[in-house]
Design an enzyme around this catalytic site. Structure first.
Site, PDB file in Angstrom:
ATOM      1  N   ASP A  81     -34.134  63.080   8.415  1.00 24.28           N
ATOM      2  CA  ASP A  81     -32.829  63.742   8.386  1.00 24.28           C
ATOM      3  C   ASP A  81     -32.882  65.025   7.561  1.00 24.28           C
ATOM      4  OD1 ASP A  81     -30.064  63.947   8.898  1.00 24.28           O
ATOM      5  OD2 ASP A  81     -29.564  62.938   7.021  1.00 24.28           O
ATOM      6  N   SER A 211     -18.718  59.918   7.040  1.00 31.06           N
ATOM      7  CA  SER A 211     -18.071  59.160   5.959  1.00 31.06           C
ATOM      8  C   SER A 211     -16.633  59.610   5.745  1.00 31.06           C
ATOM      9  CB  SER A 211     -18.849  59.329   4.649  1.00 31.06           C
ATOM     10  OG  SER A 211     -20.129  58.759   4.731  1.00 31.06           O
ATOM     11  N   ASN A 230     -23.534  60.597  11.748  1.00 26.32           N
ATOM     12  CA  ASN A 230     -24.246  60.343  10.492  1.00 26.32           C
ATOM     13  C   ASN A 230     -23.312  59.761   9.434  1.00 26.32           C
ATOM     14  OD1 ASN A 230     -26.145  61.836  11.952  1.00 26.32           O
ATOM     15  ND2 ASN A 230     -26.935  62.815  10.114  1.00 26.32           N
TER      16      ASN A 230
END
Length: 278
Positions: A81, A211, A230
């Site tokens: 990542d 998130s 992600n």
């Protein structure tokens, strides 16, 4: 079982769902993601960021992921990542990673195209998929990826089309208003920009900064081309808070017990998002 990330994302694109990309930093976090995938019969992308090399080397990450996932038919991809260092990209490929993200988003467009194309040539020859990024995300609260000086730069649909066609990447991360970390206020996600990108780019699209993004917004993004989302900060924040609560109960705890609980807490966050993304 470990597979090329492209295989996972093409199925997500075909069947209009998203696959979670969950950041790991240790044995406990790796185990948490894989156990959640097994228990929910849900594919997952195990993401290891360049900045976590100080925690584990590439070879150790691969060995753990390969060992923990080899006894299941649930597909997992091991993904590098946010890596801007070409040497580290090639190290991850040699170590056995099945996908890499070369992040040249801070470079001029032409240089990003040139470097990404080099990565694609090497990675594809090794049956490894490549993600790249156009645009820039701002840094939110508790971010361990972005910097305070990072500014939101929305992805240009026209540039996205040119970039995807020129580089032959397998997935494109776009910037539409999400942030690295948790939001400081009410998020303003530009799904209208995403729709324009989807019209021009026909490979799986990636949303960084999952998130704390409202569930209805995530669903809307998935409906408009997002195949990979992600999640990093929420895994860390939630797990730390739960461990803090555990250690404040006036009981003596053995480190081995804390380790097991860490895996359990990671599984809770991963399972939550797996259910949302479907």
């Amino acid at each position: 079982m470990l597979v090329n990330m492209k295989e996972i994302l093409l199925d997500a694109k075909l069947n209009n769902y998203a696959v979670g990309s969950f950041n790991v930093y240790s044995y406990e976090t790796i185990k948490g993601v894989i156990e959640a995938g097994k228990q929910n019969n849900n594919p997952a992308i195990i993401a290891f960021g360049e900045k976590y090399i100080k925690n584990m080397d590439f070879e150790s990450v691969y060995a753990l992921v390969n060992n923990l996932s080899k006894d299941t038919k649930v597909p997992f991809a091991l993904h590098l990542d946010h890596c801007s260092n070409l040497e580290n990209v090639y190290k991850a490929i040699r170590a056995g990673f099945t996908s890499v993200m070369y992040d040249g988003s801070s470079l001029k467009f032409e240089e990003n195209v040139e470097n990404t194309s080099k990565v694609v040539e090497v990675a594809h020859s090794c049956n490894v998929s490549v993600e790249a990024e156009l645009g820039s995300l701002a840094a939110g609260v508790d971010s361990n990826e972005g910097n305070l000086e990072d500014k939101e730069i929305y992805t240009s649909p026209a540039q996205a089309e040119e970039f995807a066609n020129s580089t032959k990447i397998d997935a494109l991360a776009v910037s539409i208003g999400t942030v690295h970390g948790m939001y400081k206020g009410v998020p303003d996600i530009r799904v209208d920009i995403l729709k324009k990108i989807k019209e021009k780019v026909h490979i799986p699209l990636v949303l960084h900064g999952g998130s704390g993004t409202p569930q209805n917004v995530l669903k809307d993004c998935i409906e408009n081309g997002i195949c990979k989302i992600n999640v990093n900060t929420e895994i860390s924040v939630y797990t730390i808070e739960k461990i803090r609560e555990m250690l404040n109960d006036n009981k003596k705890h053995h480190l081995s017990e804390v380790s097991l609980k860490e895996t359990e807490f990671v599984k809770e966050v991963v399972t939550k998002y797996m259910k949302i993304f479907k």
